[in-house]
Scaffold this motif. Structure first.
Motif, PDB file in Angstrom:
ATOM      1  N   PHE A   1     -35.947 -10.163  12.203  1.00 28.92           N
ATOM      2  CA  PHE A   1     -36.091 -10.778  10.824  1.00 28.92           C
ATOM      3  C   PHE A   1     -36.576  -9.592   9.956  1.00 28.92           C
ATOM      4  O   PHE A   1     -35.725  -9.364   8.917  1.00 28.92           O
ATOM      5  CB  PHE A   1     -37.035 -11.651  11.004  1.00 28.92           C
ATOM      6  CG  PHE A   1     -37.572 -12.357   9.546  1.00 28.92           C
ATOM      7  CD1 PHE A   1     -36.784 -13.196   8.730  1.00 28.92           C
ATOM      8  CD2 PHE A   1     -38.705 -11.483   8.939  1.00 28.92           C
ATOM      9  CE1 PHE A   1     -37.159 -13.489   7.363  1.00 28.92           C
ATOM     10  CE2 PHE A   1     -39.181 -11.853   7.534  1.00 28.92           C
ATOM     11  CZ  PHE A   1     -38.396 -12.731   6.862  1.00 28.92           C
ATOM     12  N   PHE A   2     -37.291  -8.806  10.343  1.00 32.55           N
ATOM     13  CA  PHE A   2     -37.891  -7.512   9.413  1.00 32.55           C
ATOM     14  C   PHE A   2     -36.944  -6.634   9.188  1.00 32.55           C
ATOM     15  O   PHE A   2     -36.707  -5.926   8.268  1.00 32.55           O
ATOM     16  CB  PHE A   2     -39.344  -7.088   9.939  1.00 32.55           C
ATOM     17  CG  PHE A   2     -40.267  -8.014   9.603  1.00 32.55           C
ATOM     18  CD1 PHE A   2     -40.649  -8.275   8.344  1.00 32.55           C
ATOM     19  CD2 PHE A   2     -40.999  -8.803  10.674  1.00 32.55           C
ATOM     20  CE1 PHE A   2     -41.746  -9.274   8.203  1.00 32.55           C
ATOM     21  CE2 PHE A   2     -42.089  -9.575  10.368  1.00 32.55           C
ATOM     22  CZ  PHE A   2     -42.572  -9.823   8.883  1.00 32.55           C
TER      23      PHE A   2
ATOM     24  N   GLY B   1     -27.463  -2.328  -4.932  1.00 30.76           N
ATOM     25  CA  GLY B   1     -26.439  -3.094  -6.003  1.00 30.76           C
ATOM     26  C   GLY B   1     -26.905  -3.261  -7.279  1.00 30.76           C
ATOM     27  O   GLY B   1     -26.338  -2.844  -8.460  1.00 30.76           O
TER      28      GLY B   1
ATOM     29  N   VAL C   1     -21.358  -9.292 -11.378  1.00 29.02           N
ATOM     30  CA  VAL C   1     -21.569 -10.584 -10.726  1.00 29.02           C
ATOM     31  C   VAL C   1     -21.599 -11.561 -12.098  1.00 29.02           C
ATOM     32  O   VAL C   1     -20.708 -12.589 -12.017  1.00 29.02           O
ATOM     33  CB  VAL C   1     -22.695 -10.864 -10.093  1.00 29.02           C
ATOM     34  CG1 VAL C   1     -22.668 -12.411  -9.700  1.00 29.02           C
ATOM     35  CG2 VAL C   1     -22.411 -10.335  -8.641  1.00 29.02           C
TER      36      VAL C   1
ATOM     37  N   LEU D   1     -33.481  -7.208   9.307  1.00 29.91           N
ATOM     38  CA  LEU D   1     -32.665  -7.539   8.486  1.00 29.91           C
ATOM     39  C   LEU D   1     -33.197  -7.652   7.042  1.00 29.91           C
ATOM     40  O   LEU D   1     -32.380  -7.557   6.278  1.00 29.91           O
ATOM     41  CB  LEU D   1     -31.854  -8.972   8.941  1.00 29.91           C
ATOM     42  CG  LEU D   1     -31.230  -8.807  10.256  1.00 29.91           C
ATOM     43  CD1 LEU D   1     -30.873 -10.226  10.623  1.00 29.91           C
ATOM     44  CD2 LEU D   1     -30.065  -8.129   9.908  1.00 29.91           C
ATOM     45  N   LEU D   2     -34.492  -7.943   6.611  1.00 22.93           N
ATOM     46  CA  LEU D   2     -35.080  -8.126   5.740  1.00 22.93           C
ATOM     47  C   LEU D   2     -34.894  -6.769   4.933  1.00 22.93           C
ATOM     48  O   LEU D   2     -34.549  -6.836   3.725  1.00 22.93           O
ATOM     49  CB  LEU D   2     -36.559  -8.642   5.970  1.00 22.93           C
ATOM     50  CG  LEU D   2     -37.331  -8.805   4.434  1.00 22.93           C
ATOM     51  CD1 LEU D   2     -36.687 -10.132   3.770  1.00 22.93           C
ATOM     52  CD2 LEU D   2     -38.788  -9.291   4.786  1.00 22.93           C
TER      53      LEU D   2
ATOM     54  N   LEU E   1     -29.967  -3.352   0.221  1.00 25.93           N
ATOM     55  CA  LEU E   1     -28.635  -3.718  -0.216  1.00 25.93           C
ATOM     56  C   LEU E   1     -28.809  -4.283  -1.719  1.00 25.93           C
ATOM     57  O   LEU E   1     -28.240  -3.700  -2.644  1.00 25.93           O
ATOM     58  CB  LEU E   1     -28.080  -4.606   0.474  1.00 25.93           C
ATOM     59  CG  LEU E   1     -27.435  -4.016   1.826  1.00 25.93           C
ATOM     60  CD1 LEU E   1     -26.889  -5.217   2.611  1.00 25.93           C
ATOM     61  CD2 LEU E   1     -26.667  -3.017   1.812  1.00 25.93           C
ATOM     62  N   ILE E   2     -29.836  -5.246  -1.986  1.00 27.00           N
ATOM     63  CA  ILE E   2     -29.944  -5.693  -3.399  1.00 27.00           C
ATOM     64  C   ILE E   2     -30.534  -4.603  -4.396  1.00 27.00           C
ATOM     65  O   ILE E   2     -29.744  -4.611  -5.316  1.00 27.00           O
ATOM     66  CB  ILE E   2     -31.007  -6.843  -3.425  1.00 27.00           C
ATOM     67  CG1 ILE E   2     -30.282  -8.221  -2.376  1.00 27.00           C
ATOM     68  CG2 ILE E   2     -31.654  -7.479  -4.885  1.00 27.00           C
ATOM     69  CD1 ILE E   2     -31.353  -9.263  -2.236  1.00 27.00           C
TER      70      ILE E   2
ATOM     71  N   ASP F   1     -26.543   0.179  -9.043  1.00 27.91           N
ATOM     72  CA  ASP F   1     -25.187   0.522  -9.500  1.00 27.91           C
ATOM     73  C   ASP F   1     -24.682  -0.567 -10.426  1.00 27.91           C
ATOM     74  O   ASP F   1     -23.403  -0.632 -10.526  1.00 27.91           O
ATOM     75  CB  ASP F   1     -24.197   0.279  -7.862  1.00 27.91           C
ATOM     76  CG  ASP F   1     -24.715   1.492  -7.215  1.00 27.91           C
ATOM     77  OD1 ASP F   1     -25.098   2.442  -7.804  1.00 27.91           O
ATOM     78  OD2 ASP F   1     -24.414   1.453  -5.931  1.00 27.91           O
ATOM     79  N   GLY F   2     -25.353  -1.611 -11.044  1.00 29.12           N
ATOM     80  CA  GLY F   2     -25.014  -2.628 -11.768  1.00 29.12           C
ATOM     81  C   GLY F   2     -24.059  -3.672 -11.410  1.00 29.12           C
ATOM     82  O   GLY F   2     -23.431  -4.231 -12.183  1.00 29.12           O
ATOM     83  N   GLU F   3     -24.332  -4.115 -10.339  1.00 25.27           N
ATOM     84  CA  GLU F   3     -23.583  -5.117  -9.598  1.00 25.27           C
ATOM     85  C   GLU F   3     -24.109  -6.505 -10.281  1.00 25.27           C
ATOM     86  O   GLU F   3     -23.557  -7.430 -10.291  1.00 25.27           O
ATOM     87  CB  GLU F   3     -23.788  -5.233  -8.024  1.00 25.27           C
ATOM     88  CG  GLU F   3     -22.969  -3.946  -7.524  1.00 25.27           C
ATOM     89  CD  GLU F   3     -22.686  -4.276  -6.071  1.00 25.27           C
ATOM     90  OE1 GLU F   3     -23.143  -5.171  -5.434  1.00 25.27           O
ATOM     91  OE2 GLU F   3     -22.766  -3.044  -5.335  1.00 25.27           O
ATOM     92  N   PHE F   4     -25.244  -6.459 -10.846  1.00 19.84           N
ATOM     93  CA  PHE F   4     -25.712  -7.818 -11.324  1.00 19.84           C
ATOM     94  C   PHE F   4     -24.728  -8.089 -12.572  1.00 19.84           C
ATOM     95  O   PHE F   4     -24.399  -9.212 -12.779  1.00 19.84           O
ATOM     96  CB  PHE F   4     -27.178  -7.847 -11.848  1.00 19.84           C
ATOM     97  CG  PHE F   4     -28.012  -8.820 -12.341  1.00 19.84           C
ATOM     98  CD1 PHE F   4     -28.511  -9.707 -11.574  1.00 19.84           C
ATOM     99  CD2 PHE F   4     -27.731  -8.969 -13.794  1.00 19.84           C
ATOM    100  CE1 PHE F   4     -28.883 -11.027 -12.253  1.00 19.84           C
ATOM    101  CE2 PHE F   4     -28.269 -10.282 -14.199  1.00 19.84           C
ATOM    102  CZ  PHE F   4     -28.834 -11.309 -13.447  1.00 19.84           C
TER     103      PHE F   4
ATOM    104  N   ALA G   1     -31.344  -6.155   4.049  1.00 18.93           N
ATOM    105  CA  ALA G   1     -31.086  -7.053   2.872  1.00 18.93           C
ATOM    106  C   ALA G   1     -31.591  -6.646   1.599  1.00 18.93           C
ATOM    107  O   ALA G   1     -31.069  -6.725   0.407  1.00 18.93           O
ATOM    108  CB  ALA G   1     -31.308  -8.372   3.083  1.00 18.93           C
TER     109      ALA G   1
END
Lengths: 46, 298
Positions: A8-9, A22, A31, A11-12, A18-19, A25-28, A15
């Motif tokens: 869990f930790f 992202g 989207v 992958l946390l 990555l957020i 890099d202006g991915e918000f 994650a």
């Protein structure tokens, strides 16, 4: 349970990293741009 | 026990209804028959809620993922770093928190399936083998085809949204066709194809429980991978289990929870917990639990 917590930790961290990457890099905005424009494929036009 | 079940089901239905409205709050856009421009549409919602639904105020993570993958080749060639990290990370965060919990408590398309299944008709069980189709759909239509089949500029297409997604057809296609004459005039073969798929699923929903979730849904498939590690989890106290299979008989996805409480098919609806005659099935957020609190569970 320990194994579950370990994965869990791991992958946390991945994650959240990555957020953050992202967002930097202006991915918000990317989207948002796609989500606020009519998706012709979703509707069944193009 | 029946009172428990009714209470949990009422609570779950309330969550589903509130979520269906909560993810589709832009009523002025709906009235105009136009897509919402809310800033919150940059956030991925934890359910399959089409962002082309006029009232949607969030982004469908499967649509966003396909778009990130389908423009990956172009972005790399153009020297841009937009590689879809944000969408992948968001999916991971949702899965790590709750696994497939949103499928049964928040998803509007899940709610629709449950309501249609209430129609009193003879019921048909979905074969276990058919449930593996969801892996093929995820791998081919959501990941590989958008990534690999690109045009001269390097852009691919969101294959799942374009050719299969009945949620998009219902929430975006049908709704916009009804509300917007400009869109209605452009409908052709693709819309007819998608409408046929939607009708097939609507009919299937009346005789089988959650057919879309069990055989197709790529979001549920992705979140299902996280059932093994998510903070929200199911537990079974094997010391008390009498293997009566009451859990399986009430389970909307037809699994034996005592065999694997972390099953990737489990949508965490808690029906098994409320029908268990020995109360050996439980749920919880493990972050609150201490190691010493754990009974002998799997």
């Amino acid at each position: 349970m320990k194994k579950r917590k370990f994965w869990f930790f791991c992958l946390l961290i991945i994650a959240v990293s990555l957020i953050v990457l992202g967002l930097f890099d202006g991915e918000f905005k990317t989207v948002w741009q796609k989500a606020s424009t009519i998706c012709l494929e979703c509707i069944g036009i193009g | 026990m029946k009172a428990d079940m009714r209470k949990t089901e009422r609570k779950r239905r309330l969550f589903q209804i509130l979520a269906a409205f909560g993810f589709n709050l832009d009523f002025p856009s709906l009235a105009r028959g136009e897509i919402s421009q809310a800033k919150s549409k940059g956030i991925c919602v934890p359910v399959l809620n089409c962002y082309s639904c006029p009232a949607a105020i969030g982004a469908c993570p499967i649509g966003a993922l396909q778009n990130a993958l389908s423009s990956l080749r172009f972005n790399l060639e153009a020297g841009q770093k937009k590689l879809g990290f944000y969408v992948i990370g968001s999916l991971g965060l949702i899965g790590l928190a709750a696994g497939r919990l949103p499928c049964s408590w928040l998803c509007p398309f899940g709610l629709l399936q449950e309501l249609i299944y209430k129609i009193p008709l003879p019921k048909i069980q979905i074969p276990q083998k058919a449930t593996y189709l969801r892996y093929l759909v995820l791998l081919s239509l959501v990941i590989l085809l958008p990534l690999l089949l690109v045009d001269a500029l390097g852009f691919g297409a969101p294959w799942f949204c374009k050719w299969l997604c009945p949620a998009g057809t219902l929430e975006a296609g049908v709704l916009l066709a009804l509300l917007n004459p400009g869109i209605r005039s452009q409908l052709g073969f693709l819309f007819a194809w998608k409408l046929s798929i939607l009708i097939i699923f609507l009919l299937w929903m009346a005789v089988s429980e959650r057919p879309f979730c069990r055989t197709i849904c790529p979001l549920g498939t992705i979140l299902g991978f996280f059932n093994r590690v998510s903070v929200f989890r199911m537990t079974v106290n094997l010391n008390n289990c009498i293997l009566c299979d009451a859990c399986q008989r009430t389970c909307p996805v037809n699994i034996k929870i005592y065999k694997n409480p972390d099953s990737s098919q489990c949508i965490r609806c808690l029906k098994c917990e409320t029908v268990c005659p020995t109360s050996c099935v439980a749920h919880g957020w493990w972050i609150k639990e201490r190691e010493s609190d754990q009974p002998e569970t799997i």
